[in-house]
Scaffold this motif. Structure first.
Motif: not given
Length: 164
Positions: A137-146
């Motif tokens: 979930r954290y990885g997905v959120e970070r990728l969305e922010l990127q």
């Protein structure tokens, strides 16, 4: 009556002497004006206007690139700070969302845990699964922010290219 005429004549002669003295002083003062006028005129003619314009142009050519460089650096720094502010705002929103999710998730986990009793090995597996799920979930959120950040940068570049 003659004494009053004599006094008037004496005063007139004194005034005349003062006047002559003043004229001599003025002549001494202005006698050099024609020479000074010639010197100043020659000096002014020696420095033509083109020399003044050339000096101004040279100074502008010398200082101009440095000023332009400093202005571009300032603009780049301002843009960098604006992007940093946007990134920090997005990160803060993400953290707020996580805090809200963690609060509700821990409540629902506690509720679910009451219904089931897990063995020691199952507890470890469940914990590992939860950790992987949270990391994903954290990885997905970070990728969305990127992705959002890259979109902003692309929009800014397109805006800058459009202005130039």
């Amino acid at each position: 009556m003659t004494s009053s005429y004599a006094d008037c004549v004496a005063c007139l002669r004194t005034s005349l002497s003062y006047l002559e003295s003043s004229v001599e002083t003025l002549e001494d003062g202005i006698s050099d004006f024609p020479r000074l006028g010639g010197v100043l005129k020659t000096h002014y003619e020696l420095i033509p206007q083109s020399t003044l314009a050339a000096a101004e142009s040279s100074l502008r050519d010398e200082i101009g690139p440095h000023i332009a460089l400093l202005l571009s650096r300032a603009d780049a720094q301002i843009e960098r700070q604006e992007r940093r502010i946007e990134t920090l705002k997005a990160r803060a929103e993400l953290q707020q969302g996580r805090l809200a999710d963690d609060g509700s998730a821990s409540y629902s986990k506690a509720k679910k845990a009451k219904g089931r009793i897990l063995s020691g090995e199952d507890k470890l597996r469940a914990k590992a699964v939860r950790q992987r799920k949270e990391a994903a979930r954290y990885g997905v959120e970070r990728l969305e922010l990127q992705v959002l950040q890259k979109e902003r940068e692309l929009r800014k570049r397109l805006d800058e290219d459009g202005r130039q």
